[in-house]
Design an enzyme around this catalytic site. Structure first.
Site, mmCIF file in Angstrom:
data_model
loop_
_atom_site.group_PDB
_atom_site.id
_atom_site.type_symbol
_atom_site.label_atom_id
_atom_site.label_comp_id
_atom_site.label_asym_id
_atom_site.label_seq_id
_atom_site.Cartn_x
_atom_site.Cartn_y
_atom_site.Cartn_z
ATOM 1 C CG ASP A 52 -4.818 -9.928 3.740
ATOM 2 O OD1 ASP A 52 -4.581 -10.435 2.627
ATOM 3 O OD2 ASP A 52 -4.555 -8.738 4.012
ATOM 4 C CG HIS B 111 -6.495 -5.341 1.989
ATOM 5 N ND1 HIS B 111 -5.895 -6.190 2.898
ATOM 6 C CD2 HIS B 111 -7.650 -4.923 2.557
ATOM 7 C CE1 HIS B 111 -6.655 -6.267 3.987
ATOM 8 N NE2 HIS B 111 -7.734 -5.516 3.801
ATOM 9 C CG HIS C 25 -1.951 -1.071 1.228
ATOM 10 N ND1 HIS C 25 -2.819 -1.298 0.176
ATOM 11 C CD2 HIS C 25 -2.222 -2.024 2.158
ATOM 12 C CE1 HIS C 25 -3.589 -2.351 0.470
ATOM 13 N NE2 HIS C 25 -3.239 -2.804 1.654
ATOM 14 C CG ASP D 68 -2.872 -8.429 0.885
ATOM 15 O OD1 ASP D 68 -2.043 -8.710 1.756
ATOM 16 O OD2 ASP D 68 -3.889 -7.725 1.102
HETATM 17 ZN ZN LIG Z 1 -4.002 -7.113 2.955
#
Ligand SMILES: [Zn+2]
Length: 319
Positions: free
Chosen positions: A256, A177, A138, A175
């Site tokens: 995750d 995200h 990120h 991931d």
């Molecule tokens: Zn994540």
């Protein structure tokens, strides 16, 4: 001739960064991985490698100089604050916090992926997994975001291109995200193909429209199961990767999307991570001399994280 060995890169400094009591991105994540690799014996099959600090010049392959200076400034501020009896943290956003060890940890995390690239390029290892934190995907060119400060995978991808003269590298991100920081840094760089699968409508609330032609983003709705994700990987990732013929593949390995991880609502299990990793390993052997450097991103249910990393590393090492 490439050695068929899998490297394992980690450093104690990566444990010293922490963001406050109860924060899910905690040092115990690395313990969960170590414990699992120890009790299963998988750790014995890996080459444990030294992790240097990444140099500022290398970090600048993906980040703006002023941004790096601001992180180092915050580190100094925390030390002064601590000496004056103040709090041990500096808050960057609502869920991203630095302590006095964050910068060291970030430098080791980036140092790990860079050292992994060097060892794989030298033929000492076929591939490598970096058990490091803080995570990176990120973190954008100019900003820390979502538990991330320095984008380990983006730095390593640029490092492989600039310092080892590779012409094409791929980044694979599974991931839960979207890897918006990696996209921020690498969108429009034709030497890189990035493929990602992530849960729609989840933090960082973007990625549905890719920011460059070199990005293949695959958003999936909540409650998508592992088998459906495998099908999407087969349809959306594999043809793009096959056509691109990367000389090295980087994995933003977040765990995750596991069904036991409540950071997201996807239904991956260990066997899915093993399958995806095996698919990438086979492709790397065809196009990339087997070269894969995988780097830990998310994964917050400690038990599921340990089991998923074990499955991932077993597939990398063909165990
Ligand atoms: Zn994540």
């Amino acid at each position: 001739m490439t050695a068929h060995k899998t490297g394992y890169f980690t450093h104690p400094d990566c444990r010293r960064h922490e963001m406050g009591p109860g924060h899910p991105e905690c040092p115990e994540r690395l313990d969960a991985i170590e414990d699992r690799l120890l009790v299963t014996g998988v750790g014995d099959a890996l080459e444990r490698c030294e992790v240097p600090r990444a140099s500022l010049t290398d970090i600048e392959l993906a980040h703006d100089r002023l941004y790096i200076a601001s992180l180092r400034g915050l580190e100094l501020e925390i030390s002064e604050q601590l000496a004056a009896g103040g709090p041990p943290y500096a808050h960057i956003d609502s869920d991203t916090t630095m302590n006095a060890h964050t910068w060291d940890a970030a430098q080791r995390a980036a140092g790990a992926v860079i050292a992994a690239v060097d060892a794989v390029m030298a033929g000492e290892l076929e591939n490598a997994f970096c058990a490091v934190r803080p995570p990176g995907h990120h973190a954008g060119r100019h900003q820390a975001h979502g538990f991330c400060f320095i984008n380990n995978v983006a730095i390593a991808a640029r490092y492989a291109l600039e310092r080892h003269g590779l012409k094409r590298v791929a980044v694979v991100d599974f991931d839960v995200h979207h890897g918006n920081g990696t996209e921020d840094i690498l969108a429009g760089d034709e030497r890189v193909l990035m493929v990602g699968i992530f849960q729609q409508g989840l933090f960082p609330f973007n990625g549905e429209v890719p920011r460059g032609p070199n990005m293949a983003n695959v958003p999936v709705p909540a409650y998508t199961k592992g088998m459906e994700i495998r099908e999407l990987v087969e349809q959306e990732w594999i043809p793009r990767l096959e056509a691109f013929r990367p000389e090295m593949i980087f994995i933003s390995a977040g765990f995750d999307a596991h069904r036991e991880d409540d950071m997201g609502q996807l239904g991956m299990v260990e066997q899915d991570y093993a399958w995806i990793t095996g698919r990438i390993r086979d492709m790397a052997r065809r196009h990339s001399q087997g070269r894969i450097v995988s780097c830990l991103e998310g994964g917050y249910n400690l038990s599921a994280l340990g089991r998923s990393v074990e499955a991932h590393v077993r597939a990398l090492a063909d165990l």
